[in-house]
Scaffold this active site. Structure first.
Site, PDB file in Angstrom:
ATOM      1  N   SER A 182       0.732  -0.770  -0.541  1.00  0.00           N
ATOM      2  CA  SER A 182      -0.108   0.096   0.130  1.00  0.00           C
ATOM      3  C   SER A 182       0.889   1.476  -0.157  1.00  0.00           C
ATOM      4  O   SER A 182       0.551   2.499  -0.240  1.00  0.00           O
ATOM      5  CB  SER A 182      -0.813  -0.374   1.376  1.00  0.00           C
ATOM      6  OG  SER A 182      -1.802  -1.168   1.134  1.00  0.00           O
ATOM      7  N   HIS A 234       1.668   4.592   4.313  1.00  0.00           N
ATOM      8  CA  HIS A 234       0.952   5.365   3.636  1.00  0.00           C
ATOM      9  C   HIS A 234       0.981   6.954   3.010  1.00  0.00           C
ATOM     10  O   HIS A 234       1.595   6.596   2.023  1.00  0.00           O
ATOM     11  CB  HIS A 234      -0.654   5.456   3.936  1.00  0.00           C
ATOM     12  CG  HIS A 234      -1.457   3.755   4.093  1.00  0.00           C
ATOM     13  ND1 HIS A 234      -2.803   3.901   4.054  1.00  0.00           N
ATOM     14  CD2 HIS A 234      -0.958   2.804   3.474  1.00  0.00           C
ATOM     15  CE1 HIS A 234      -2.910   2.794   4.973  1.00  0.00           C
ATOM     16  NE2 HIS A 234      -2.141   1.651   3.963  1.00  0.00           N
TER      17      HIS A 234
END
Length: 326
Positions: A182, A234
């Site tokens: 991610s 992230h």
């Protein structure tokens, strides 16, 4: 997952947990530009799936499960069956298997001199749900970018963003393992945003495109404050991708590609606008400074929470329903 695991929740999901950007928001004249065939993104997808199968083969739940959390799930898969749902609700391996095969763990990176984990963790996933969400996002985001900018630039953004996410994660999360692509996916989202900004003058529907992208990014980052989601990966991936977009995804001004068709006495526009050069220089400086500072702090054993007491809330906000550890 078990309390020691942190999955990097799928960036830009198209399920109920988030949204994927649609290329319909972007309209730019690309008739004079080369359109690439996307092959690297499908290779990345295949590599991630193959790695997950390998992880499950090594995990071998029927042989290694001690039974404390229940029986293996989908036992008909043999040694590919999943850990008990009480241990891993994402239908995946044990945390010890992920740790063995390269999950990000601060102690091993810093004191075990295993810096390679900063990269290997990008190719590991906590379970089938985690893998599917990330790979769907990669296809929807990455193929469009690769078609427009080619495999070299998209590959650099993906890998460097994943590395940046791992570095920031290691600085702030030091008592759990972390896996997932991610950070790299958020890097692609960040690159889409900076690409829109640096090529602002050649876009139609630019306001709608900007609002759409900002909302997608904000929603997915907000989901990162849930427990057991590594939002630092992230954020780190997004920041690196955002800066790399200014460096790698510049488009020439209108008219540049057709300059050879102009009359001899006509004056062609410069290839890029002045603000694009400014963005490029600032982004390069920040990237070099950021990676240098992050790596120095990491391998000195620094804890980012000691320098930023409130940063912990960027990854998990405690509520009456859950508590946040490190």
């Amino acid at each position: 997952m078990a309390s020691r695991d942190l999955e990097r929740g799928g960036g830009a999901k198209n399920s109920g947990n988030g949204y994927c950007p649609s290329s319909s928001s972007y309209h730019v004249d690309t008739t004079s530009e080369k359109q690439w065939t996307s092959w690297l993104v499908p290779v990345f997808v295949v590599a991630n799936v193959a790695m997950f199968v390998l992880v499950m083969y090594v995990n071998d739940c029927p042989k290694n499960n001690l039974g404390f959390g229940g029986d293996c799930v989908a036992r008909f898969l043999g040694r590919l069956s999943f850990q008990p749902l009480k241990e891993n609700p994402l239908f995946g391996p044990s945390s010890s298997t992920l740790e063995k095969l390269g999950a990000l763990e601060w102690t091993k990176v810093v004191h075990g001199h295993q810096g390679w984990r900063l990269i290997t963790c990008i190719w590991l996933h906590a379970g089938v749900i985690h893998l599917l969400a990330n790979m769907l996002s990669l296809v929807l985001i990455g193929i469009r970018l690769e078609q427009q900018f080619g495999f070299v630039r998209v590959g650099m953004i993906y890998l460097l963003s994943g590395l940046g996410g791992s570095i920031l994660s290691s600085l702030f999360i030091q008592q759990n393992i972390s896996v997932g692509a991610s950070g790299a996916l958020f890097g692609l989202l960040g690159a889409m945003l900076s690409e829109l900004l640096t090529n602002w003058t050649i876009y139609a529907n630019k306001a709608a495109a900007l609002i759409t992208l900002v909302l997608i990014i904000a929603i997915n980052l907000a989901l990162g404050i849930l427990p057991h989601v590594d939002n630092f990966a992230h954020i780190g991936g997004f920041l690196v991708g955002f800066l790399l977009g200014f460096v790698l995804l510049l488009r020439p001004q209108f008219g540049w590609m057709e300059r050879h068709q102009l009359p001899p006495d006509a004056r062609a526009n410069s290839k890029y606008k002045a603000y694009q050069y400014v963005f490029w220089v600032v982004a390069v400086v920040l990237l070099i400074a950021g990676f240098t500072l992050g790596l120095v702090m990491l391998f000195k054993g620094e804890n980012g929470n000691d320098h930023c007491s409130w940063c912990q809330y960027l990854s998990c906000v405690p509520t009456s329903n859950w508590k946040c550890g490190n």
